[in-house]
Every structure is written in C-alpha cells, then in structure tokens.
Design a protein around this motif. Structure first.
Motif, PDB file in Angstrom:
ATOM      1  N   VAL A  63       0.826  -1.207   0.000  1.00 34.39           N
ATOM      2  CA  VAL A  63       0.000   0.000   0.000  1.00 34.39           C
ATOM      3  C   VAL A  63       0.867   1.266   0.000  1.00 34.39           C
ATOM      4  N   LEU A  64       1.962   1.218   0.760  1.00 39.60           N
ATOM      5  CA  LEU A  64       2.840   2.377   0.888  1.00 39.60           C
ATOM      6  C   LEU A  64       4.259   1.987   0.479  1.00 39.60           C
ATOM      7  N   PRO A  65       4.483   1.745  -0.821  1.00 39.36           N
ATOM      8  CA  PRO A  65       5.813   1.336  -1.278  1.00 39.36           C
ATOM      9  C   PRO A  65       6.825   2.474  -1.113  1.00 39.36           C
ATOM     10  N   ILE A  66       8.083   2.101  -1.064  1.00 38.68           N
ATOM     11  CA  ILE A  66       9.113   3.112  -0.860  1.00 38.68           C
ATOM     12  C   ILE A  66       9.159   4.099  -2.027  1.00 38.68           C
ATOM     13  N   LYS A  98      -5.523   4.975  -3.947  1.00 34.16           N
ATOM     14  CA  LYS A  98      -5.650   4.001  -5.036  1.00 34.16           C
ATOM     15  C   LYS A  98      -5.037   2.658  -4.639  1.00 34.16           C
ATOM     16  N   ASN A  99      -3.868   2.705  -3.989  1.00 34.47           N
ATOM     17  CA  ASN A  99      -3.203   1.471  -3.557  1.00 34.47           C
ATOM     18  C   ASN A  99      -4.029   0.728  -2.504  1.00 34.47           C
ATOM     19  N   HIS A 107      -7.575  -8.581  -1.836  1.00 32.98           N
ATOM     20  CA  HIS A 107      -7.439  -9.358  -0.598  1.00 32.98           C
ATOM     21  C   HIS A 107      -8.753  -9.223   0.183  1.00 32.98           C
ATOM     22  N   LYS A 108      -9.741  -9.996  -0.234  1.00 27.94           N
ATOM     23  CA  LYS A 108     -11.093  -9.872   0.295  1.00 27.94           C
ATOM     24  C   LYS A 108     -11.169 -10.076   1.810  1.00 27.94           C
ATOM     25  N   LYS A 109     -10.259 -10.892   2.341  1.00 29.84           N
ATOM     26  CA  LYS A 109     -10.324 -11.241   3.755  1.00 29.84           C
ATOM     27  C   LYS A 109     -10.263 -10.018   4.655  1.00 29.84           C
ATOM     28  N   ILE A 110      -9.460  -9.024   4.230  1.00 29.14           N
ATOM     29  CA  ILE A 110      -9.249  -7.862   5.088  1.00 29.14           C
ATOM     30  C   ILE A 110     -10.493  -6.990   5.181  1.00 29.14           C
ATOM     31  N   LEU A 119     -12.207   5.064   3.329  1.00 32.19           N
ATOM     32  CA  LEU A 119     -11.360   5.735   2.341  1.00 32.19           C
ATOM     33  C   LEU A 119     -12.010   7.012   1.817  1.00 32.19           C
ATOM     34  N   ASP A 120     -13.349   7.027   1.815  1.00 30.11           N
ATOM     35  CA  ASP A 120     -14.062   8.201   1.302  1.00 30.11           C
ATOM     36  C   ASP A 120     -13.784   9.439   2.155  1.00 30.11           C
TER      37      ASP A 120
END
Length: 247
Positions: A63-66, A98-99, A107-110, A119-120
């Motif tokens: 989600v938060l890549p370097i 977006k990520n 990853h539906k489980k989360i 997120l909105d």
C-alpha cells in the motif's frame, strides 16, 4: 555549531539523494513500516488475531511502497525550493488511496476487519501551511535544498574566516593564536557531539541521519581543536629546544 546543523540537514532530509540512499530504504523505511503495523493492531485489535505482524508489514509495503515515499519527498522538496512564492505545501494522497482500494479488492479477507468506506473520508490532498515560517527562513531552506555546494563553501568560510582573524590579531604570538583557535574549535564542535547523545529515544531513528552528520562535523572540529593545541605544544617544545642550542 550553526554551520554543522545546516550541513547535517542539507545532507539528510533536505537532500533528494538521501531518499535514494540505502540507509533510508533499509533502516528508516523498515522502521516506519513496523511502527505503522504496530499502530494498526493497537487501533484494530481484531487484525492482530487474523493477521500476523509479518503479513501486516507486507500489506503496508504494498500500500505504501518506498517509491511512493520517494515521489512524495521529491514533491515536497520541489515545493520547498519555491516556498517564498507558495504559502502552503500540498501533499497528494491520491496514489495512497488508489493502492489501498486495490489491495482491499484483491485481498477480500481484510474487508471483514477494515471498513473500505473509510477511504471516502481520507482527503485527496493535505495542505501544510508555511505562513508561520519567516520569509528569510524559507529562503534559507530553499538555498539548503537547491545549492548544497555553495552552502558548503559558506559554512567553511564561517569557520575559516574567524580562525584566520584570530591568527592575524595575534600575529606577534602565534602560540596565542593556536590557543584561541583551539578553544573556538572545541566550543564549536563539542556541543555538536553532545547533541547526538541528547536525542530522546522515541525520536532516535527519525533523527539518526541528522545526528550522524552532527557527530561527524562536531568530531572533525574537536579533532582540529586538539590539533591546534598540539601545534601550541610543538611550538613550545621547539622554542625550548632552540633556546638550549643557543645557550
């Protein structure tokens, strides 16, 4: 002391190359990701039971890549370079949102543990006001970001010019000049070295890039001061040796 602090900031967080450095990637980034994972499990206890810490860390890195942090840092530095002409810093959250949404969908489980609709409420952009920073301060920051080479020369001049004046003022007694230069160098470098040991534990990793340079520059000043005292002692030895020869 001021020169050492300026160079330390210019070499670390105010330098775009710092965010490409191995230290940022392997130490700071990893530490921040671990802390985010810990905060998530504290705020959402159900996550701790469903996901291991390693799984959360991997999710955060997706989600938060370097690369996103590096892009954000470059954007902030570019805005700071022109800070006198812009009252606010603008940090975009669009890529982050977006990520997160993409990760939720794959990853539906989360979804059973976190609310996607939250997120909105996450702002697309975050504004940080620079109005409280004086104009002169903004210009100094701009200089620190855009022209490190020139800044380095200025700091060296800040060091050498006063030392040169001391020697000139005591030209009749170079030993007095050595003593005063040694004192000046120790008073400038000693506090910089001491500052590195006064950083609170919770900020240690965050300030480590700055304190590393402070220790380096402070140590060099202390060594130069010790060398100045050595030159003083050498001049005394030479004078006594020369006087014994004459007698």
């Amino acid at each position: 002391m001021l020169g050492g602090v300026i160079l330390a900031l210019s070499n670390s967080y105010l330098n775009a190359n710092f965010y490409q450095d191995d230290f940022f990637e392997s130490v700071l980034y990893e530490d921040w990701v671990d802390k985010i994972a810990v905060n998530l499990t504290e705020e959402q206890p159900r996550l701790a039971g469903a996901f291991s810490n390693e799984q959360l860390v991997e999710a955060i890195k997706v989600v938060l890549p370097i690369s996103l942090l590096q892009e954000t840092a470059n954007s902030v530095l570019n805005q700071l370079r022109d800070a006198p002409f812009s009252p606010n810093l603008i940090i975009s959250n669009e890529a982050l949102k977006k990520n997160i949404r993409s990760y939720f969908l794959t990853h539906k489980k989360i979804i059973f543990y976190l609310d996607l609709t939250s997120l909105d409420y996450l702002a697309t952009e975050v504004e940080i006001s620079l109005s409280e920073i004086p104009y002169v301060g903004q210009k100094i920051i701009s200089l620190m970001i855009s022209n490190f080479g020139f800044l380095f020369k200025v700091v060296i001049a800040m060091l050498l010019v006063p030392l040169g004046l001391i020697v000139v003022l005591y030209r009749k007694s170079f030993r007095a000049g050595f003593i005063r230069n040694g004192i000046a160098l120790l008073l400038g470098g000693g506090p910089l070295v001491m500052l590195t040991y006064l950083v609170p534990g919770q900020f240690y990793d965050l300030l480590l890039p700055i304190t590393t340079y402070l220790f380096k520059y402070g140590g060099l000043l202390v060594l130069a001061g010790v060398f100045s005292f050595f030159c003083y002692g050498l001049s005394l030895w030479w004078e006594r040796r020369y006087s014994l020869k004459i007698s």
